[in-house]
Write a protein that holds these residues in place. Structure first.
Motif, PDB file in Angstrom:
ATOM      1  N   SER A 107     -65.584  20.528 -28.088  1.00  0.00           N
ATOM      2  CA  SER A 107     -66.734  21.311 -28.231  1.00  0.00           C
ATOM      3  C   SER A 107     -66.554  22.340 -26.885  1.00  0.00           C
ATOM      4  CB  SER A 107     -67.954  20.548 -28.208  1.00  0.00           C
ATOM      5  OG  SER A 107     -68.051  20.244 -29.773  1.00  0.00           O
ATOM      6  N   VAL A 110     -63.873  24.759 -27.053  1.00  0.00           N
ATOM      7  CA  VAL A 110     -64.393  25.788 -27.633  1.00  0.00           C
ATOM      8  C   VAL A 110     -65.098  26.857 -27.147  1.00  0.00           C
ATOM      9  CG1 VAL A 110     -65.157  26.730 -30.101  1.00  0.00           C
ATOM     10  CG2 VAL A 110     -63.501  24.711 -29.995  1.00  0.00           C
ATOM     11  N   ALA A 114     -63.717  30.547 -26.227  1.00  0.00           N
ATOM     12  CA  ALA A 114     -64.081  31.537 -27.215  1.00  0.00           C
ATOM     13  C   ALA A 114     -64.731  32.491 -26.403  1.00  0.00           C
ATOM     14  CB  ALA A 114     -64.835  31.013 -28.351  1.00  0.00           C
ATOM     15  N   LEU A 167     -57.327  25.336 -34.429  1.00  0.00           N
ATOM     16  CA  LEU A 167     -58.526  25.377 -33.261  1.00  0.00           C
ATOM     17  C   LEU A 167     -58.078  26.649 -32.805  1.00  0.00           C
ATOM     18  CD1 LEU A 167     -60.295  23.226 -31.970  1.00  0.00           C
ATOM     19  CD2 LEU A 167     -58.546  22.591 -30.449  1.00  0.00           C
ATOM     20  N   ILE A 170     -60.332  29.343 -34.361  1.00  0.00           N
ATOM     21  CA  ILE A 170     -61.585  28.895 -34.184  1.00  0.00           C
ATOM     22  C   ILE A 170     -61.981  29.703 -32.889  1.00  0.00           C
ATOM     23  CG2 ILE A 170     -63.490  27.436 -33.305  1.00  0.00           C
ATOM     24  CD1 ILE A 170     -62.372  25.462 -35.223  1.00  0.00           C
ATOM     25  N   ILE A 174     -64.379  33.209 -33.301  1.00  0.00           N
ATOM     26  CA  ILE A 174     -65.868  33.000 -32.651  1.00  0.00           C
ATOM     27  C   ILE A 174     -66.030  34.045 -31.614  1.00  0.00           C
ATOM     28  CG2 ILE A 174     -67.401  31.583 -31.677  1.00  0.00           C
ATOM     29  CD1 ILE A 174     -66.607  29.254 -32.999  1.00  0.00           C
ATOM     30  N   GLU A 240     -69.553  26.897 -33.425  1.00  0.00           N
ATOM     31  CA  GLU A 240     -68.445  25.813 -33.855  1.00  0.00           C
ATOM     32  C   GLU A 240     -68.979  24.626 -34.219  1.00  0.00           C
ATOM     33  OE1 GLU A 240     -66.458  22.603 -33.255  1.00  0.00           O
ATOM     34  OE2 GLU A 240     -67.924  22.559 -31.920  1.00  0.00           O
ATOM     35  N   SER A 244     -67.970  23.245 -37.987  1.00  0.00           N
ATOM     36  CA  SER A 244     -67.257  21.832 -38.267  1.00  0.00           C
ATOM     37  C   SER A 244     -68.288  20.929 -39.027  1.00  0.00           C
ATOM     38  CB  SER A 244     -67.351  21.258 -37.038  1.00  0.00           C
ATOM     39  OG  SER A 244     -66.368  22.005 -36.187  1.00  0.00           O
ATOM     40  N   GLY A 249     -64.523  23.812 -39.828  1.00  0.00           N
ATOM     41  CA  GLY A 249     -64.231  24.395 -38.359  1.00  0.00           C
ATOM     42  C   GLY A 249     -63.173  23.261 -38.074  1.00  0.00           C
ATOM     43  N   SER A 256     -65.053  17.194 -33.112  1.00  0.00           N
ATOM     44  CA  SER A 256     -66.067  17.828 -32.093  1.00  0.00           C
ATOM     45  C   SER A 256     -67.486  17.320 -32.348  1.00  0.00           C
ATOM     46  CB  SER A 256     -66.073  19.376 -32.364  1.00  0.00           C
ATOM     47  OG  SER A 256     -66.603  19.716 -33.566  1.00  0.00           O
TER      48      SER A 256
END
Lengths: 307, 306, 341
Positions: A107, A110, A114, A167, A170, A174, A240, A244, A249, A256
């Motif tokens: 988490s 990401v 991102a 991943l 993502i 995002i 995210e 998920s 996700g 995550s």
């Protein structure tokens, strides 16, 4: 779901107005002042330490634990918290504490990556719009306004459907929807800089654009960008976790916090701890980042602080 | 004013068209088709299925057919749920989602805005600190965390309210609270900020110097300008409630559009995704148009600036 | 009995960084129909004094510490909030510095004027509108009957200040407080706005407190003057006394700084330095560090008292400087050097 909307417009207005010369010349004392102000803000400091603690817990924790996040022990499935497994185990007998730590790693990863993607897109887009100005700027900003009003969560879902659920995707998907605020801030900074008379003077004295950008633009915009970035991280983590949670996700065997919360809520009638622990850490992270962002805004941008 | 609305409406239509095209492109770009599964299907049968859904034609032609059909309210068949058309699904599930969304938005507005006004007027008292702390907690509890917690507390521990299904008013309480409270927190903060900004203006001092009572100052002098940030947020809030409904409808097993969208996304049901995306986007475009009109009505200076 | 009799009014602001004593022991009197000028730099406490009279100080952080504000013999500071409201805008009204921000941009001019009337007068909407239009005509707004429906942003700055004046005078107040009413306006409009105030005053017999930083405006308009510096009155008297026989070093410097009174071809005189920080106690004369006269002793004695010279002419005579000598040109760096303790 952007927590930043209300902050952006105020910062934007202030940045795009020309500042007094001395405000540019403050240099390093600005950062000292900001740090002093931040240190006085108790809530922000607690948030900062809380966030560092959570990061350490997630990054270092799994190394210290005797368990492995993927190691299943079906005989010990779905046990409540105990001395052996502090957070209990999930239905497959995996240690929930390690799972929570490892989920946190993903988490947080990401959130950071991102946000970095969003930062890059936003800086390039905003600087281009502000630098070129005129009609190009008008069109580019109209696009941003239009995008603000769009259901971009749906687009992230479409992107995930279209290009698979890795991943990397993502990060990009995002990042591709969270850059709008960043672009507006950077554009406002560039426009504010362009209005400075001493910038024209610097140009006529033969200073290069690179030097002007390095010495004046970046210090001017850096503060607000840090603030927006700090507030973008929780927004990204939220998105995210949302994906998920819906199964769109992060895919097993990776997990995550969003995945763990989803697993938890499916079994919460019988094993409530499966929901409580990941949800607690997730909420705590959002909480600390939001307060830290607010504190940073007050510290780096004292003029924008209201009451 | 009419010209302004017409211009905004035209813009909205263009945005919708762009969204339709973009969505179509994304769906078309996806490798394979909704019918390629792990099960081995004989190629000629697959070809037949694809021909039935129009997948054998070139993309541009497919886009044109689907757009003209969509304009007539026909979004094509569901690719996964055989013998149900997307329009059928929408007609069946939309009323459910509309009810849920409307109640949630009302919850958000009727809790958030009064709380924000109260906090601004009584600033730096417990009437400010309490709702603002609550709203900060609310902002850190997204739907997929708040929903399960509400289910656990009110549905399982105290068994006060049903937690699954959609059969009557008592089934709406927890979903609407889950969706609405998060945005109530947002509206409260935005309203407080807007009202405080108004209260610090010079013209409030003028009103006080005229002998205007404090209550009139708040309702007459501050409210119009103070509500603008909250009104501006209505568009994003609707978008958020729509995407939040994906989660809430899943948690509470509500047969609305959100669940269909998630199913469609997980199963690659192209027509369903396309239809629902356009519907959601249309709702948001309409909401943004409304917000623009309300803003112009509230702020006399805007009429001349645009 | 004077119309307004302010006695030893002190107002301070309790900020996190300390207590700012914005106005200390202010006393002033005003008869019916009289005009009093309050002169001073920004931050000298002149606006704070006015806001304190009407209790428009934001509380907290502001606090009226002590004193009396006797209006027709009644102490306004002892009135309840609702009694005070019936005074504001009806008996005492106020106009502000910046007409661009002092009118509510979200409400029509008519709404704001009618509100001012109906807050105090149980009049129906139509009658109030008629009265509002008349008030606008009286301050020289052309085509008032149709323009009354406009929003403030459709008016120029000068026109907005006329609207403010009309709004302040619509209830025939006994006292008008004008807080730098012309500062934010163009020079050409300034004179017009002052003329309107003077004309309305003559017609209605209103007493006026005119706050300004421009000594020139005072000379042409006021009967009496108070000069303020660093939250204190440093000199007061009739306009003639203060203007033609200034005593305090600050008044003299102000007078010397009026551009039109200076000889041609001479560099414009300015008072060097900045006013003292009011959150710190001031030793002796507050003006000492910036005083252009030769100093005769160090600034460590007690603060000078306001004493009467003759016929109501009061001055806070410090005795730290020799005002018989001509003004020395004080260089900015000297001032800075003396300010640092």
């Amino acid at each position: 779901m952007s927590r930043t909307a209300d902050i952006v417009s105020a910062t934007e207005e202030r940045l795009s107005a020309p500042l007094a010369v001395e405000e540019f010349e403050k240099g390093s004392s600005l950062w000292d002042d900001a740090w002093h102000r931040l240190k006085r803000n108790r809530l922000a400091m607690i948030s900062l330490f809380l966030f560092i603690a959570i990061v350490l817990f997630c990054v270092v924790g799994p190394l210290l634990s005797p368990y492995d996040g993927e190691q299943q022990d079906l005989l010990k499935g779905a046990q409540g918290p105990s001395g052996e497994h502090w957070f209990g185990t999930d239905t497959l007998g995996r240690d929930l504490m390690v799972r929570t730590m490892e989920g946190g790693r993903i988490s947080l990863l990401v959130g950071m990556v991102a946000t970095f993607v969003a930062l890059m897109i936003g800086v390039v887009y905003g600087a281009t719009a502000g630098y070129l100005g005129g009609k190009v700027d008008a069109v580019m900003m109209r696009i941003v306004d239009t995008l603000y009003a769009l259901p971009f969560t749906i687009f992230v879902i479409l992107l995930m459907v279209a290009f698979g659920r890795s991943l990397w995707l993502i990060f990009v998907a995002i990042g591709a929807v969270e850059w709008l605020s960043m672009a507006r801030i950077v554009r406002a900074g560039v426009i504010g800089l362009k209005k400075q008379e001493f910038v024209e003077a610097a140009v006529s004295l033969g200073y290069s654009h690179t030097r002007i950008i390095l010495r004046h633009l970046i210090p001017n915009v850096l503060g607000p960008v840090i603030v927006i970035a700090t507030l973008t991280v929780p927004a990204v983590m939220l998105l995210e976790a949302f994906l998920s949670f819906l199964g769109l996700g992060v895919q097993p065997p990776n997990a995550s916090w969003g995945v763990l919360i989803n697993e938890g809520q499916q079994n919460m009638e019988i094993f409530p701890w499966l929901l409580m622990f990941p949800a607690f850490f997730f909420a705590l992270t959002l909480f600390s980042l939001n307060f830290l962002g607010d504190g940073l805004r007050d510290a780096l941008d004292p003029k924008s602080a209201k009451d | 004013m009419l010209k302004f609305i017409a211009a905004r409406f035209g813009q909205g239509l263009l945005v919708l068209l762009a969204i339709y095209a973009l969505t179509f492109m994304l769906v078309a770009l996806t490798p394979g088709s909704p019918f390629s599964t792990e099960r081995a299907i004989r190629p000629e049968i697959l070809a037949q299925i694809e021909a039935f859904y129009g997948y054998d034609k070139p993309p541009l032609e497919r886009f044109w057919t689907s757009l003209t059909n969509a304009l007539q309210g026909e979004f094509g068949p569901s690719a996964v749920y055989a013998n149900r058309s997307v329009t059928d699904i929408i007609l069946e599930a939309f009323p459910v989602s509309l009810t849920l969304g409307t109640i949630s938005l009302l919850v958000a507005l009727f809790i958030g805005i009064p709380a924000g006004i109260l906090a601004a007027v009584k600033r730096n008292t417990w009437l400010d600190y309490l709702p603002m702390s609550a709203s900060m907690v609310g902002i850190c509890l997204p739907t997929f965390v708040l929903g399960p917690i509400l289910v656990l507390v009110f549905g399982i521990i105290f068994q006060l309210l049903p937690v699954s299904g959609w059969f009557g008013p008592d089934y709406m309480v927890l979903p609407a609270a889950t969706l609405g409270l998060f945005y109530a927190a947002y509206f409260a903060r935005l309203t407080r900020g807007g009202m405080l900004e108004m209260l610090n203006q010079d013209f409030i001092r003028t009103a006080r110097a005229k002998g205007v009572p404090e209550s009139t100052i708040i309702w007459k002098h501050c409210l119009k300008g103070g509500l603008i940030p909250a009104i501006t947020y209505l568009g994003p809030a609707l978008a958020g409630i729509i995407s939040g409904s994906f989660v809430v409808e899943t948690i509470f097993q509500i047969p609305g559009l959100g669940q269909w969208f998630v199913k469609g996304a997980l199963n690659r049901d192209d027509f369903l995704i396309l239809g629902l995306t356009v519907l959601f986007a249309g709702l948001i475009v309409i909401m943004n148009l409304l917000v623009d009109i309300i803003q112009v009505a509230l702020n006399p200076r805007l009429k001349y600036d645009r | 009995m004077p119309l307004l009799d302010v006695r030893n009014l002190s107002t301070s602001f309790h900020l996190r960084s300390g207590i700012v004593r914005a106005a200390q022991n202010i006393s002033l009197t005003l008869e019916k129909g009289e005009t009093l000028g309050i002169v001073g730099e920004s931050g000298s406490g002149k606006s704070v004094t006015c806001y304190s009279i009407l209790q428009l100080i934001p509380q907290p952080p502001g606090r009226i510490e002590s004193g009396e504000v006797l209006f027709e013999g009644r102490d306004l500071l002892k009135l309840s909030e609702s009694e005070m409201r019936s005074i504001r805008g009806k008996r005492i009204s106020m106009i502000f510095q910046d007409p661009m921000t002092s009118l509510n941009p979200y409400l029509r001019i008519s709404t704001q004027l009618i509100e001012a009337i109906r807050v105090h007068d149980n009049m129906d909407e139509d009658a109030a509108l008629k009265k509002a239009i008349t008030a606008l005509e009286e301050v020289g707004i052309p085509d008032a009957a149709s323009r009354v429906r406009s929003y403030p942003h459709e008016f120029s700055g000068g026109m907005r200040q006329r609207v403010m004046i009309a709004m302040a005078l619509v209830n025939d107040p006994d006292l008008l407080i004008a807080d730098e009413p012309t500062t934010a306006l163009d020079v050409t409009v300034q004179a017009q706005v002052l003329d309107i105030i003077k004309e309305r005053q003559r017609r209605l017999g209103t007493a006026v407190i005119l706050v300004t930083h421009d000594l020139g405006v005072v000379a042409g308009t006021c009967d009496k003057v108070q000069v303020m510096y660093a939250g204190q009155v440093v000199e007061s008297g009739t306009t003639d006394q203060v203007f033609y026989n200034p005593q305090h070093a600050y008044t003299r410097s102000l007078q010397k700084a009026i551009p039109s009174l200076q000889a041609k071809n001479e560099a414009l005189y300015t008072i060097a330095g900045t006013p003292p920080d009011l959150s710190k106690p001031v030793l002796g004369c507050a003006f000492y560090p910036r005083c252009p006269f030769p100093k005769v002793k160090d600034q460590d004695g007690p603060a000078p008292e306001l004493t009467e010279l003759s016929g109501g002419h009061c001055v806070r005579d410090c005795g730290y400087c020799d005002r018989t000598k001509p003004i020395e040109t004080v260089l900015a760096q000297d001032v800075v050097a003396e300010e640092t303790p």
